[in-house]
Design a protein around this motif. Structure first.
Motif, mmCIF file in Angstrom:
data_model
loop_
_atom_site.group_PDB
_atom_site.id
_atom_site.type_symbol
_atom_site.label_atom_id
_atom_site.label_comp_id
_atom_site.label_asym_id
_atom_site.label_seq_id
_atom_site.Cartn_x
_atom_site.Cartn_y
_atom_site.Cartn_z
ATOM 1 N N SER A 232 34.729 38.070 36.375
ATOM 2 C CA SER A 232 34.736 37.942 37.956
ATOM 3 C C SER A 232 35.584 38.442 38.719
ATOM 4 C CB SER A 232 34.795 36.259 38.032
ATOM 5 O OG SER A 232 35.990 35.658 37.736
ATOM 6 N N ILE A 233 36.771 38.544 38.189
ATOM 7 C CA ILE A 233 37.843 39.152 38.888
ATOM 8 C C ILE A 233 37.681 40.757 39.093
ATOM 9 C CG2 ILE A 233 40.321 39.500 39.186
ATOM 10 C CD1 ILE A 233 40.663 36.674 38.154
ATOM 11 N N PHE A 234 37.362 41.302 37.962
ATOM 12 C CA PHE A 234 37.509 42.754 37.933
ATOM 13 C C PHE A 234 35.920 43.519 37.824
ATOM 14 C CE2 PHE A 234 41.833 43.144 37.377
ATOM 15 C CZ PHE A 234 42.226 42.204 36.381
ATOM 16 N N TYR A 235 34.903 42.803 37.626
ATOM 17 C CA TYR A 235 33.769 43.200 37.823
ATOM 18 C C TYR A 235 32.951 42.809 38.838
ATOM 19 C CZ TYR A 235 29.038 45.058 36.353
ATOM 20 O OH TYR A 235 27.936 45.650 36.385
ATOM 21 N N GLY A 236 32.780 41.444 39.121
ATOM 22 C CA GLY A 236 32.425 40.927 40.283
ATOM 23 C C GLY A 236 30.847 40.978 40.592
ATOM 24 N N ARG A 237 29.910 42.072 39.965
ATOM 25 C CA ARG A 237 28.649 41.929 40.404
ATOM 26 C C ARG A 237 27.813 41.121 39.893
ATOM 27 N NH1 ARG A 237 27.221 48.519 40.089
ATOM 28 N NH2 ARG A 237 28.435 49.148 41.419
ATOM 29 N N GLY A 238 27.047 40.298 40.605
ATOM 30 C CA GLY A 238 26.321 39.204 40.155
ATOM 31 C C GLY A 238 26.880 37.800 40.018
ATOM 32 N N ILE A 239 28.182 37.730 40.436
ATOM 33 C CA ILE A 239 28.927 36.688 39.971
ATOM 34 C C ILE A 239 29.359 36.091 41.497
ATOM 35 C CG2 ILE A 239 31.023 35.679 39.328
ATOM 36 C CD1 ILE A 239 31.178 37.827 37.089
ATOM 37 N N PRO A 240 29.026 34.730 41.957
ATOM 38 C CA PRO A 240 29.365 34.341 43.402
ATOM 39 C C PRO A 240 30.853 34.690 43.603
ATOM 40 C CG PRO A 240 28.224 32.778 41.888
ATOM 41 C CD PRO A 240 28.594 33.856 41.114
ATOM 42 N N LYS A 241 30.921 34.725 44.791
ATOM 43 C CA LYS A 241 32.519 35.238 45.244
ATOM 44 C C LYS A 241 33.358 33.771 44.990
ATOM 45 C CE LYS A 241 34.866 37.415 48.909
ATOM 46 N NZ LYS A 241 34.755 38.119 50.243
ATOM 47 N N ASP B 83 40.237 57.173 50.424
ATOM 48 C CA ASP B 83 39.621 57.442 48.918
ATOM 49 C C ASP B 83 40.502 56.645 48.024
ATOM 50 O OD1 ASP B 83 40.906 60.774 47.864
ATOM 51 O OD2 ASP B 83 41.613 58.918 49.126
ATOM 52 N N ALA B 84 41.055 55.703 48.536
ATOM 53 C CA ALA B 84 41.964 55.025 47.563
ATOM 54 C C ALA B 84 41.107 54.292 46.711
ATOM 55 C CB ALA B 84 43.170 54.370 48.241
ATOM 56 N N PRO B 85 41.496 54.093 45.378
ATOM 57 C CA PRO B 85 40.687 52.987 44.576
ATOM 58 C C PRO B 85 41.048 51.619 44.799
ATOM 59 C CG PRO B 85 41.994 54.480 43.427
ATOM 60 C CD PRO B 85 42.255 54.810 44.657
ATOM 61 N N GLU B 86 40.278 50.618 44.605
ATOM 62 C CA GLU B 86 40.609 49.240 44.769
ATOM 63 C C GLU B 86 41.202 48.713 43.356
ATOM 64 O OE1 GLU B 86 36.930 47.993 47.705
ATOM 65 O OE2 GLU B 86 37.298 47.232 45.844
ATOM 66 N N MET B 87 41.992 47.634 43.780
ATOM 67 C CA MET B 87 42.640 47.293 42.668
ATOM 68 C C MET B 87 42.442 45.578 42.616
ATOM 69 S SD MET B 87 46.130 48.903 41.492
ATOM 70 C CE MET B 87 47.216 48.208 42.722
ATOM 71 N N PRO B 88 41.249 45.281 41.903
ATOM 72 C CA PRO B 88 40.931 43.810 42.204
ATOM 73 C C PRO B 88 41.926 43.015 41.190
ATOM 74 C CG PRO B 88 39.317 44.859 40.976
ATOM 75 C CD PRO B 88 40.287 45.982 41.341
ATOM 76 N N GLY B 89 41.892 41.725 41.480
ATOM 77 C CA GLY B 89 42.844 41.058 40.655
ATOM 78 C C GLY B 89 43.960 40.750 41.460
ATOM 79 N N LEU B 90 44.345 41.280 42.461
ATOM 80 C CA LEU B 90 45.631 41.593 42.917
ATOM 81 C C LEU B 90 45.488 40.565 44.443
ATOM 82 C CD1 LEU B 90 48.211 43.053 42.741
ATOM 83 C CD2 LEU B 90 47.213 44.606 44.334
#
Lengths: 355, 627
Positions: B277-286, B345-352
């Protein structure tokens, strides 16, 4: 420890908590929490109570442990005084924030007017956004007074009653005190907290009323006859004047001192008989004073942040009903939004009627 | 102790067969361009139909750092919706017609911009714009709830998932693991213990700073796989091992009947779902991801609360100072990270970061007006006032808005507009005259002209090319260079979720819609709901670093260990400090650290409450009195 004792303790704890915190929770979640600006006001007022408690405790520490002036009033008097001071300080800060917000509205409206008049208005959606912002940021003394009172009284309850409640949650039995041998101390405190929360609400509303009138009206003027509340109709007893505002503030001080003083009956054995009867009576009396003295004149003028330039020598009159043109209006949401007339017209208004 | 950062893949398909091809990110490609209209010289293409009315748009991505408050407009992953019809060439489009030059336009806009500048410069003291006010109040309202929930849960966890034995064991273990000077077991007086604890805190903070620099270096040199892997490993460990340790402690204290298989199974699922849910997120409610971020904060705060009192408070104080320096000083690692993450073009860093949604009316200060001013104003000061985040400043100054001025002054001449590199499909939609084709498009569109001179190179810049009337998908996806009129709309290449899209703006710089091209060469615009959001496909959000959650919770948990009164007071002042920081964020318009104000207030009022307020309350409740 028997099951029955644990059950009694739990029942006492939860029941007292319900009595003590129910008003705060209801006001907070029903009135304050749904609106962001009220939540901010409530949080800020709670912070001001914390400041009041800090100063009061500092003075108590100087008076009692250091100087040695013991007794209940060494703790109560600083508490009353600093709570009054910081209530007024909070309302003064609120007035400043209110002026900032109104200035922002004016600037945004001016910019939009310029854009429209210049024929360059690419974002008509901004007009609706401005209205939405106005609705969202709208501040009025009633809602904000309630929110501020909720925050102030809420932290008041959490600190004074929550501390006792937290200490009583362990399974060591139920505390009884000599002032009330038949009633658990937790329940006595819960009832005190219940009354004081509503008193905090009224005290904050009175403070809003008083500080607003002190902001609107200049010093000086008035006559001794104006002090007589019965010279005005019901709901207007204090009068929509600076003097009325001062009366409201004095009412706060007196009722707070009386409320704290009634709790000192607990120094005697069975003193709760007196404290638990006089305190609710005082709460009802304060509510009645609010209803009779300021309820009809609580809301200020539309441009209440405009300081009226009146000569100090004018005097208030008595009794006639106000006119719609720039006078002091009773509690009404339909007051036309224009600044009050200046100069002699307003002086005449005041000479004719101050309510 | 390192910062937790999560990243997703930054290399995704843009569109069609060119997904693996490196994008030629020249100034021409990234600069916003004016849109041409049907002037008869271009092929029979047309502007898009049904222009979608736009709300204020901000294409900039907010800076993000662990300990910084930033605002971000996140665009969710969007696939090409089958419900949305692709745009087709039209013959006329008022928005993109070449507007007659108005002599007063520049003057008016500059004047307006200047007056606004003056207005903004004249704002002093407590003056704030309406947008700033709205944004401050909405930001506070959005972020205070999760912060409060985290603090309460942390306090409950620390108080109720512990007993005296576990606290003592934990303190000894933490002292052995993290303390250079063993304050817990050593025989020091109070002053020595405080000083040594501050030294221990300084050492820990130094290690944190060094690890942050390592993260900055990895991010800068695009070692995203390394970062992603580490972040996922850290999240898994935290949710699985530390969360399992916490649960095991609860089982022991409360004698919960749980078998080993259930324990392992639940923990495995808990950690796996959390990482997904933190790093992928698709299909998972926020709210699942938000809940897991809160759980992460609670678990780590519970773990960190095992420090002894003096060390914990000293560490919090040092962390507040470190956050202040790391974000505000030019050499700070967090400032460097914020600047890196603010690139287009900075990539995101989820989990942060914890991300909370704001209502639509709470737009980030400096929306369309900024674009209007930037069209005519070369000053970067306006860019600095656009957003409260420093990253947007630098990002805007590095890409979009500076490119606006560059395109007008450098790329285009005074008589002809600038050139832009767009896919042929976009050029067809907007009826843009194709002037040239870039080298990587020549194999697709170039035509060998036998009449040219033999002295000319085979693939020189004057190579003939032909735009087919009915191009295939490959040709539609091919980039072409078009020339735009001097005045009119603009197109800017932006990057969202690893995909390149095009932002259409009107002549005033107000964003109108977002365009993207699918693999079949069809051009799509954002849906009609764009008007309800601040940017196409994106949400108006505010982000708070996870480290802020953690250390707020540590402070409140340590206060709760002492008494309920200190817990309530510390929670209140942290919320008040957070509100003050949000107000400053709107006022100063650049990145601010979120820890210092709240932590310093928390430490101060903890001391005041413990040594003054509580004795005062005890004296009042003696009978009981009430005041």
């Amino acid at each position: 420890m028997t099951f029955g004792s644990n059950f009694d303790t739990a029942a006492t704890v939860w029941g007292s908590a319900a009595i003590g915190f129910a008003p705060f929770l209801c006001f907070f979640f029903q009135i304050v929490f749904p609106k962001s600006q009220l939540l901010i006001i409530s949080t800020t007022s709670a912070f001001f109570f914390l400041l009041a408690a800090s100063f009061a405790s500092l003075f108590w520490y100087i008076l009692n442990p250091v100087i040695g002036l013991g007794g209940p009033w060494s703790a109560l008097i600083p508490g009353i005084f600093f709570q009054f001071i910081f209530r007024a300080a909070f309302v003064a800060l609120y007035h400043k924030v209110e002026s900032v917000i109104e200035l922002s509205f004016e600037k945004t409206e001016e910019e939009q007017q310029q854009a429209i008049s210049g024929g360059d208005d690419p974002n008509p959606a901004e007009h609706t956004d401005l209205q939405a912002a106005k609705n969202k940021l709208s501040l009025n003394d009633a809602a904000c007074g309630l929110a501020a009172g909720t925050g102030f009284g809420g932290l008041h309850a959490l600190l004074l009653f929550g501390s006792l409640l937290a200490s009583e949650t362990s399974d060591v039995g139920i505390l009884y005190q000599p002032s009330c041998p038949k009633v658990p101390a937790l329940l006595v405190s819960a009832l005190n907290t219940f009354c004081f929360f509503f008193l905090d609400i009224f005290w904050m509303l009175f403070t809003f009323f008083g500080m607003r009138r002190r902001l609107i009206f200049p010093r000086g003027g008035g006559s001794l006859a104006d002090i007589n509340p019965l010279s005005r109709p019901f709901g207007h007893y204090f009068g929509n004047t600076r003097s009325g505002g001062n009366q409201a503030l004095i009412t706060v001080l007196l009722t707070h001192a009386m409320a704290a003083g009634f709790t000192t009956f607990n120094v005697f054995q069975y003193g709760c008989v007196f404290s638990l009867t006089t305190l609710p009576a005082l709460t009802l009396a304060t509510a009645y004073i609010f209803w009779s003295a300021v309820s009809k004149i609580y809301m200020p003028l539309p441009h209440s942040n405009v300081r009226l330039s009146l000569p100090a020598s004018f005097s208030y009159g008595g009794g006639t009903t106000p006119t719609a043109a720039g006078g002091i209006h009773p509690l009404s949401s339909t007051t036309p939004e224009r600044p009050p007339p200046e100069g002699p017209d307003l002086v005449e208004q005041f000479r004719n009627n101050d309510d | 102790m390192s910062r937790r950062r999560g990243i997703r893949s930054s290399r995704r398909d843009r569109y069609g067969p060119e997904e693996d091809e490196k994008v030629d990110e020249t100034d021409i490609a990234t600069a916003p361009y004016l849109l041409a209209t049907d002037d008869g010289t271009a092929p029979a293409l047309g502007p898009p139909r049904d222009p979608t009315p736009l709300a204020a748009h901000n294409s900039s991505e907010e800076p993000s750092s662990l300990w910084k408050l930033g605002r971000r407009k996140k665009s969710e992953n969007e696939d090409v919706s089958s419900e949305v019809e692709p745009l087709s060439p039209q013959n006329d489009q008022d928005i993109f017609r070449d507007e007659p030059e108005n002599e007063d336009d520049g003057a008016v806009n500059v004047e307006r911009g200047n007056s606004s500048e003056d207005d903004e410069d004249s704002l002093e003291g407590y003056d704030m714009t309406l947008q700033e006010l709205m944004y401050s109040t909405s930001s506070f309202y959005a972020i205070v709830v999760p912060v409060t929930i985290t603090m309460i849960l942390s306090a409950l966890a620390v108080v109720y998932v512990n007993n005296e034995d576990t606290l003592e064991d934990g303190a000894q273990n933490m002292a052995a693991a993290y303390q250079f000077f063993d304050v817990y077991n050593g025989s020091y007086n109070t002053f020595q213990a405080v000083m040594l604890s501050l030294l221990n805190g300084l050492i820990i903070v130094t290690c944190i700073g060094l690890m942050t620099f390592v993260i900055v270096a990895l991010y800068k040199y695009n070692c995203m796989l390394c970062l992603i892997g580490y972040m996922m490993f850290a999240s898994t460990s935290l949710l699985g091992f530390l969360g399992g340790h916490m649960w095991y402690m609860a089982i022991q204290i409360y004698n919960l009947p749980v078998d080993k298989l259930t324990f392992i199974g639940v923990l495995w699922n808990f950690a796996a779902v959390g990482v997904l849910s933190i790093f992928y997120g698709r299909g998972i409610p926020k709210y699942v991801a938000q809940g897991y971020l809160i759980c992460t904060s609670v678990i780590l705060a519970w773990h960190l609360s095992y420090f002894d009192d003096v060390t914990a408070w000293a560490l919090l104080f040092m962390l507040a100072l470190y956050d202040l320096c790391a974000v505000l000083t030019p050499c700070g690692p967090l400032k460097a990270l914020v600047n890196l993450m603010s690139r287009e073009d900075a990539p995101e860093m989820p989990g942060l970061l914890y991300e909370a949604e704001l209502p639509p009316e709470a737009r980030r200060p400096g929306g369309p007006q900024r674009g209007r001013q930037n069209n005519n104003d070369n000053s970067n000061e306006r860019n600095t006032n656009t957003d409260p985040s420093g990253n947007n400043e630098s990002r805007d100054s590095d890409s979009g808005y500076d490119a606006v001025t560059d395109s007008r002054s450098e790329i285009g001449s005074e008589t002809e507009g600038p050139r832009i590199q767009v896919p042929l499909a976009v050029a067809r939609v907007y009826n843009l005259p194709v002037i040239d084709i870039p080298p990587h498009s020549r194999p697709v569109l170039a035509v060998h002209n036998p009449s040219r001179s033999s002295n000319r190179p085979l693939l020189g810049e004057n190579e003939d090319f032909i735009i087919p009337d009915e191009p295939n998908a490959n040709q539609l996806l091919t980039d072409v260079i078009v020339q735009l009129p001097l005045l009119g709309g603009r197109i800017e290449r932006i990057r969202r979720n690893g995909r390149y899209m095009f932002e259409e703006k009107d002549r005033f710089g107000n964003p109108k819609r977002i365009l993207w091209v699918d693999r079949q060469g069809r051009v799509f615009a954002e849906s009609a709901d764009y008007g309800t959001e601040n940017e196409a496909g994106g949400k108006n959000t505010i982000r708070l670093g996870l480290g802020d959650f953690i250390f707020y919770s540590v402070l409140v948990a340590k206060a709760a260990e002492y008494s309920f009164t200190t817990f309530m007071v510390c929670m209140l002042v942290i919320i008040a400090g957070l509100g003050g920081t949000l107000v400053l964020l709107s006022v100063f318009h650049h990145a601010l650290p979120a820890l210092p104000i709240s932590i310093i207030l928390g430490i101060f009022f903890y001391i005041v409450t413990r040594f003054l307020i509580e004795p005062w309350i005890e004296s009042i409740l003696l009978r009981p009195y009430y005041v």
